[in-house]
Design an enzyme around this catalytic site. Structure first.
Site, PDB file in Angstrom:
ATOM      1  N   ASP A 163      -3.301 -72.522  51.335  1.00  0.00           N
ATOM      2  CA  ASP A 163      -3.415 -72.417  52.565  1.00  0.00           C
ATOM      3  C   ASP A 163      -1.779 -73.061  52.777  1.00  0.00           C
ATOM      4  OD1 ASP A 163      -4.136 -72.756  55.598  1.00  0.00           O
ATOM      5  OD2 ASP A 163      -5.488 -74.067  55.085  1.00  0.00           O
ATOM      6  N   ASP A 218      -7.280 -69.586  62.198  1.00  0.00           N
ATOM      7  CA  ASP A 218      -8.544 -69.295  62.084  1.00  0.00           C
ATOM      8  C   ASP A 218      -9.663 -68.424  63.279  1.00  0.00           C
ATOM      9  OD1 ASP A 218      -7.204 -71.095  59.596  1.00  0.00           O
ATOM     10  OD2 ASP A 218      -8.727 -72.808  60.603  1.00  0.00           O
TER      11      ASP A 218
HETATM   12  C1  GLA Z   1      -6.736 -74.008  57.825  1.00  0.00           C
HETATM   13  C2  GLA Z   1      -7.049 -73.081  57.039  1.00  0.00           C
HETATM   14  C3  GLA Z   1      -8.466 -72.669  57.126  1.00  0.00           C
HETATM   15  C4  GLA Z   1      -8.631 -73.609  56.756  1.00  0.00           C
HETATM   16  C5  GLA Z   1      -8.207 -74.943  56.828  1.00  0.00           C
HETATM   17  C6  GLA Z   1      -8.754 -76.250  56.005  1.00  0.00           C
HETATM   18  O1  GLA Z   1      -7.182 -74.320  58.967  1.00  0.00           O
HETATM   19  O2  GLA Z   1      -6.549 -71.552  58.213  1.00  0.00           O
HETATM   20  O3  GLA Z   1      -9.581 -71.346  56.772  1.00  0.00           O
HETATM   21  O4  GLA Z   1      -8.815 -74.052  55.042  1.00  0.00           O
HETATM   22  O5  GLA Z   1      -6.855 -75.610  56.833  1.00  0.00           O
HETATM   23  O6  GLA Z   1      -8.178 -77.499  56.248  1.00  0.00           O
END
Ligand code: GLA
Length: 521
Positions: A163, A218
């Site tokens: 990430d 997301d």
């Molecule tokens: C980010 C990523 C998500 C998830 C969250 C976890 O937002 O883009 O897909 O993995 O972190 O905290």
């Protein structure tokens, strides 16, 4: 190839490309870990649990069990991946990450062993920053790349999602390459998922770095979010290919926030775009309708097609979108996707997909499983937020244009009489023995000649296959005008493989103007 040699060859290819001497293909520069030649299929808990207490070892084992008992493994789902919140907030005295003992009382290695015991693969998560994204602040991998990669390898991890949170402003390419190199040195093949949210256009640099890269922020479990991800991702087809994929984020199918039509659109578009198919719902609670979407093997086959081409957009007019995906066997997948609030007719043609001319095409509807044939138009009435998915194949056989045939002396390829297919027609010399000859590939049970004859007399020919006359003096009757085209069909028994088909005029008028030869079965 060693890392330094890999870089050297990549740099050399770039330098040559920059100099204009060669065009290097993106695939030549892809990450050379041999993994994910087709997009990953599996599960990740984030979209259903986030950091909630039900994210535990018991849940993940249950998912692995369901992969087997529900037949998901049989249709290709392989990776069982865990997301953020699996670790304790602090590293141990040796600097290692520590699994949260409340969630994972037996540790991660034991869980990975369990998943492997089912014939599946196991994935984990961390961030290319000082901490992961969750506000509880779990430790990230920045500056700990090799130690963490080695730990993951020792646990039997097969997939890492890396990430972007708390990255301290360090250059993205530097951060993601550091973990790539650490994974390569860990001694275990680990698929590498770059989760940088598309912030630095990873599609332009990440093919030699990771196996997939997020192209968007997301996803959430609603139509507007999902279709926004599709819109952001669908223009990036040129960057995807075996081993390096665009990732518009994980699936929401089964989480309850969209209609069945919308979840079919979601799953269908992800398959068209050769996106990862990572189930994001808690499979213990998913309805049979949603299982049916996730297990549609015709749709999965589009995603997993070995050619690895992402669909391109053929047209997008006011929310009515046509996608086309080239498939390894020459078929095309076509999606007619309605992003608007009302039912609409969406249309394209077989020719627009580049499938090549054929007398007719079979359209298989990948949701209803019904098939029908068309001579070219691909059209459907599509309800609001639905997507009709067709697999298009040349059903009537193959067309061989006369302009690519061999003409005996005096014959010409002309285009002065409208209505022909392709770019012209064969105008054979006006003489006995004047011939037009095609090299074709069987099998076939019929030959159909497209032709025009603007005279008042039939223009007969002998039809031969591989030098033997199979039909003598076949008449090509008058069509009324040189611009009026018709067909003559003869049954034939053509075995599989290469053949020569020749028509030879038997009168001094020569043959009719010949437009094409169709082979059909
Ligand atoms: C980010 C990523 C998500 C998830 C969250 C976890 O937002 O883009 O897909 O993995 O972190 O905290």
């Amino acid at each position: 190839m060693s890392l330094s040699r890999r870089f050297a060859s990549a740099l050399a290819a770039l330098a040559l490309a920059a100099s204009g001497l060669v065009l290097s293909s993106p695939a030549a520069l892809a990450l050379e870990n041999g993994l994910l030649r087709v997009p990953p299929m599996g599960f990740n808990n984030w979209n259903s649990t986030q950091c909630k207490a039900d994210f535990t070892e018991g849940m993940i084992k249950g998912i692995a069990d369901l992969f087997v008992s529900k037949g998901l493994k049989d249709v290709g789902y392989t990776y069982v991946n865990i997301d953020d919140c699996w670790a304790l907030p602090s590293r141990n005295s040796a600097g290692d990450l520590v699994p949260d003992p409340a969630r994972f009382p037996h540790g991660i290695k034991s869980l990975a062993d369990y998943v492997h015991g089912k014939g599946l693969k196991f994935g984990i998560y961390t961030s290319a920053g000082t901490k992961t994204c969750n506000k509880a602040g779990f430790p990230g991998g920045l500056g700990h790349e090799q130690q963490d990669a080695n730990l993951f390898a020792s646990w039997g991890v097969d997939y890492l999602k890396y990430d972007n949170c708390n990255n301290q402003g360090v250059d993205a390419q530097q951060r993601y390459k550091a973990m790539r190199d650490a994974l390569a040195k860990s001694g275990r093949p680990i698929a590498y998922s770059i989760c940088e949210w598309g912030q630095n256009q990873p599609w332009t640099w990440a093919a030699p770095v990771g196996n997939l890269w997020r192209t968007t922020g997301d996803i959430s479990d609603k139509w507007s979010s999902m279709i926004g991800k599709a819109q952001a991702n669908r223009g990036l087809a040129q960057y995807a290919g075996p081993g390096h994929w665009n990732d518009p984020d994980m699936l929401e199918v089964g989480n309850g926030g969209m209609t069945t039509a919308e979840y079919r659109t979601h799953f269908g578009l992800w398959a068209m775009m050769a996106a990862p198919l990572l189930i994001g719902s808690d499979l213990r609670k998913v309805s049979e309708d949603d299982f049916a979407i996730l297990k549609n093997t015709d749709v999965i086959a589009l995603d997993q097609d070995p050619l690895g081409k992402q669909a391109t957009v053929l047209s997008a007019n006011a929310g009515l979108v046509v996608y086309s995906k080239v498939l390894a066997n020459g078929d095309r997948a076509v999606a007619l996707s309605n992003e608007t609030a009302s039912t609409a007719t969406i249309s394209t043609t077989a020719s627009a997909t580049g499938i090549g001319a054929a007398p007719s095409y079979t359209l298989k509807d990948l949701w209803s499983k019904g098939t029908r044939t068309t001579t070219g138009t691909i059209s459907a009435s599509v309800p609001s937020h639905a997507t009709v998915l067709y697999r298009v194949s040349s059903s009537g056989g193959t067309r061989y244009e006369a302009e690519s045939a061999t003409l005996s002396a005096g014959g010409t390829v002309d285009s002065n009489h409208a209505g022909y297919s392709g770019t012209g027609f064969a105008n054979g010399a006006n003489a006995v023995g004047s011939s037009v000859e095609w090299q074709v590939t069987g099998p076939a049970t019929a030959l159909t000649f497209g032709y025009a004859n603007g005279t008042a007399a039939a223009r007969p020919v002998d039809v031969s296959v591989d030098g033997t006359v199979v039909a003598a003096g076949v008449p090509f009757p008058p069509t009324g005008a040189w611009t009026t085209w018709s067909t003559v069909t003869r049954a034939v028994s053509l075995a599989a493989g290469a053949h020569t088909i020749r028509v030879t005029a038997t009168t001094a008028d020569g043959p009719a103007n010949l437009d094409y030869l169709d082979l059909s079965r």
